[in-house]
Design a protein around this motif. Structure first.
Motif, short mmCIF file in Angstrom:
data_model
loop_
_atom_site.label_atom_id
_atom_site.label_comp_id
_atom_site.label_asym_id
_atom_site.label_seq_id
_atom_site.Cartn_x
_atom_site.Cartn_y
_atom_site.Cartn_z
N ARG A 1 -4.04 -2.32 -0.49
CA ARG A 1 -3.97 -3.38 -1.00
C ARG A 1 -3.73 -3.50 -2.59
N GLU B 1 -3.14 -4.31 -6.41
CA GLU B 1 -4.06 -5.06 -7.37
C GLU B 1 -3.43 -6.45 -7.97
N ARG B 2 -4.18 -7.44 -7.90
CA ARG B 2 -3.83 -8.66 -8.02
C ARG B 2 -4.52 -9.19 -9.23
N ASP C 1 -4.91 -12.49 -9.82
CA ASP C 1 -5.80 -13.79 -9.58
C ASP C 1 -6.97 -13.45 -8.93
N THR C 2 -7.62 -12.58 -8.82
CA THR C 2 -9.09 -12.38 -8.30
C THR C 2 -10.02 -12.25 -9.18
N ALA D 1 -15.20 -11.33 -5.51
CA ALA D 1 -14.18 -11.57 -4.37
C ALA D 1 -13.86 -10.43 -3.70
N ASP E 1 -11.28 -9.49 -2.28
CA ASP E 1 -9.76 -8.95 -2.77
C ASP E 1 -9.77 -8.01 -4.24
N HIS E 2 -10.93 -8.23 -5.04
CA HIS E 2 -10.80 -7.85 -6.38
C HIS E 2 -10.88 -6.39 -6.36
N TRP E 3 -9.84 -5.89 -7.07
CA TRP E 3 -9.47 -4.46 -7.25
C TRP E 3 -10.56 -3.55 -7.87
N ARG F 1 -13.10 -3.11 -5.46
CA ARG F 1 -12.59 -2.21 -4.29
C ARG F 1 -12.37 -0.63 -4.57
N TYR G 1 -10.56 -8.46 5.55
CA TYR G 1 -11.89 -8.76 4.92
C TYR G 1 -12.70 -9.61 5.81
N ASP H 1 -7.96 -4.58 2.48
CA ASP H 1 -7.89 -5.74 3.87
C ASP H 1 -7.25 -4.98 5.19
#
Length: 270
Positions: A19, A21-22, A24-25, A29, A31-33, A36, A222, A259
């Protein structure tokens, strides 16, 4: 469940969409790299596989892979936009076991050698990375490959699976092949899966002598990890015996690695 390390001449492989790295997290959260990354590192160190294939790796995420496996594994592959730009599909091969005889990367498109080319109805460039190796443990030559088919284009997935099968047949020239990745299509009920089966590949989940742990879908996103979800991450083999298969959505202290679940197999050259 994470499979135990394989005993040679068997070898262990893992495919993991990490997944991307973004920006906007936020911390906390799913999805937060930054949350993770240590979970992914923990998975890679615990799994201790001979071959790792990854998808969605951005340049900023490569140091986590190198920190976890750089001392023991050779990393192959570059960005789909050329050089270090864009997402990477990476092969990581255990140095002490494999001698790399040849490797390359091509684009899953009508112009496979054209950097950044977008194929058919795909949303973005897609790539495949392969390596032909001499396996010091078995004395055999083997081919490993990793890919990530398009999430939007039905034709791109169908044609891409056919292209990959043809290219690997040429590069393998009769030696065993293990192809792994995120195929963005359900196993057993999709054209890419049938295309690869028709090309002589076996699905490791179907051909495994045993399945370890729960037989789960590989894209929990998730959410709840169940056997009802789609299985879009595969290990496909040609001329390997599949001793074991496992899918595992790795978590640590409430945080996820990705994810996607990771998919592992223990393989022995036939």
């Amino acid at each position: 469940m994470i499979l135990s390390p394989a005993t040679p001449p068997a070898l262990s492989v893992l495919t993991q969409n990490i997944r991307q790295e973004r920006s906007d997290t936020a911390p906390g959260a799913a999805d937060h790299w930054a949350d993770r990354a240590p979970v992914l590192a923990d998975l890679l160190q615990r799994a201790d596989v001979d071959v790792l294939g990854t998808q969605e790796v951005l340049p900023s995420q490569i140091p986590v892979l190198d920190e976890a496996l750089g001392h023991s594994h050779l990393r192959l592959g570059y960005g789909r936009d050329g050089g270090g730009r864009g997402e990477h599909n990476l092969l990581l091969l255990r140095r002490e076991r494999f001698q790399v005889l040849d490797w390359d990367q091509f684009w899953v498109s009508e112009q496979p050698e054209h950097i950044g080319s977008v194929g058919w109805d795909a949303h973005c460039p897609r790539i495949a990375v392969w390596a032909r190796v001499a396996d010091r443990a078995s004395g055999r030559e083997l081919v490993f490959a990793v890919t990530h088919l398009d999430h939007a284009g039905h034709l791109a997935r169908e044609e891409g699976a056919g292209l990959i099968a043809r290219r690997l047949r040429e590069e393998a020239d009769g030696v065993p092949v293990a192809l792994m990745g995120d195929f963005n299509a359900d196993s057993g009920d999709s054209t890419p899966w049938r295309t690869l089966r028709d090309a002589g590949y076996d699905d490791a989940r179907e051909s495994a002598a045993r399945i370890h742990g729960d037989d789960i879908g590989t894209f929990p996103d998730y959410g709840p990890v169940t056997g009802e979800g789609p299985r879009i991450d595969w290990i496909m083999t040609c001329d390997f015996e599949v001793e074991a298969y496992a899918a595992h959505a790795h978590r640590l202290d409430g945080a996820w690695a990705s994810d996607h679940a990771g998919v592992m197999a223990e393989l022995t050259p036939a």
